[in-house]
Design an enzyme around this catalytic site. Structure first.
Site, mmCIF file in Angstrom:
data_model
loop_
_atom_site.group_PDB
_atom_site.id
_atom_site.type_symbol
_atom_site.label_atom_id
_atom_site.label_comp_id
_atom_site.label_asym_id
_atom_site.label_seq_id
_atom_site.Cartn_x
_atom_site.Cartn_y
_atom_site.Cartn_z
ATOM 1 C CG ASP A 16 25.501 26.347 46.171
ATOM 2 O OD1 ASP A 16 24.687 27.159 46.779
ATOM 3 O OD2 ASP A 16 25.392 25.460 45.322
ATOM 4 C CD GLU B 22 27.601 17.284 47.877
ATOM 5 O OE1 GLU B 22 27.120 17.416 49.080
ATOM 6 O OE2 GLU B 22 27.689 18.363 47.250
ATOM 7 C CG ASP C 130 32.509 20.738 56.294
ATOM 8 O OD1 ASP C 130 33.163 21.968 56.430
ATOM 9 O OD2 ASP C 130 31.060 21.025 56.512
ATOM 10 N N GLY C 131 32.984 21.304 53.184
ATOM 11 C CA GLY C 131 33.503 22.300 52.292
ATOM 12 C C GLY C 131 34.434 23.382 53.169
ATOM 13 C CB SER D 258 27.664 25.000 39.653
ATOM 14 O OG SER D 258 26.456 25.598 40.196
#
Length: 185
Positions: free
Chosen positions: A81, A35, A60-61, A17
């Protein structure tokens, strides 16, 4: 481009993506990637090493939402995601992430990928998400689009039956485009 000769029928490589999104960036746009997995982060850093429009962070997202929102441009696309490895815990984290995004940037386009393992569970979760989202001051609810593709019956509890995308504040006419991409039910 990634799979050999033009017109090749076999898909050998999936670029991911981030590579696809990068191709859509305009010169004034920028992309922030987060990531935690070391090998994936290294691969992202290598892929975008010379690209001044892309930043890759070891973060961390969910923490990144607070760190990077709202952006200086005061507009943006947030793509979520998650791995969904921890079941209900992951679902709760996603619910909180959507609230965080909309509180910090109410106009953000938010694209959330989710697995479809059992239709009843998926529908119940989507309803919980909808109920938890902050209400915009000038509308009864945040505009939302749900698109799904199931390759197996959506009530088969054996494994992954399909995938869905929830898009909040969807771009104009994306519902028409999605109808062309996805098979009719």
């Amino acid at each position: 481009k990634w799979n050999g000769a033009k017109g090749a029928q076999e898909i050998r490589y999936y670029p991911g993506s981030p590579v696809w999104v990068r191709q859509l960036l305009r010169p004034l746009d920028r992309m922030v990637l987060t990531e935690l997995h070391p090998e994936d982060r290294l691969r992202l850093k290598q892929t975008f090493a010379q690209d001044k429009q892309v930043a890759v962070h070891h973060l961390d997202g969910y923490q990144a939402l607070k760190a990077f929102l709202p952006p200086k441009e005061n507009r943006g696309l947030v793509f979520i995601d998650p791995p969904y490895e921890d079941g209900v815990a992951d679902q709760r984290a996603v619910e909180q992430a959507l609230v965080t995004v909309l509180e910090r940037l109410p106009s953000a386009v938010v694209a959330l990928w989710y697995p479809i393992k059992d239709r009843r569970d998926t529908d119940a979760w989507l309803e919980r998400l909808r109920a938890r989202l902050p209400k915009p001051p000038d509308a009864p609810a945040v505009p939302a689009l749900v698109t799904e593709l199931c390759l197996l019956p959506s009530d088969n509890r054996v494994g992954l039956n399909g995938s869905g995308m929830l898009v909040l504040n969807p771009p104009w006419q994306i519902d028409i485009q999605a109808a062309q991409w996805l098979p009719a039910k």
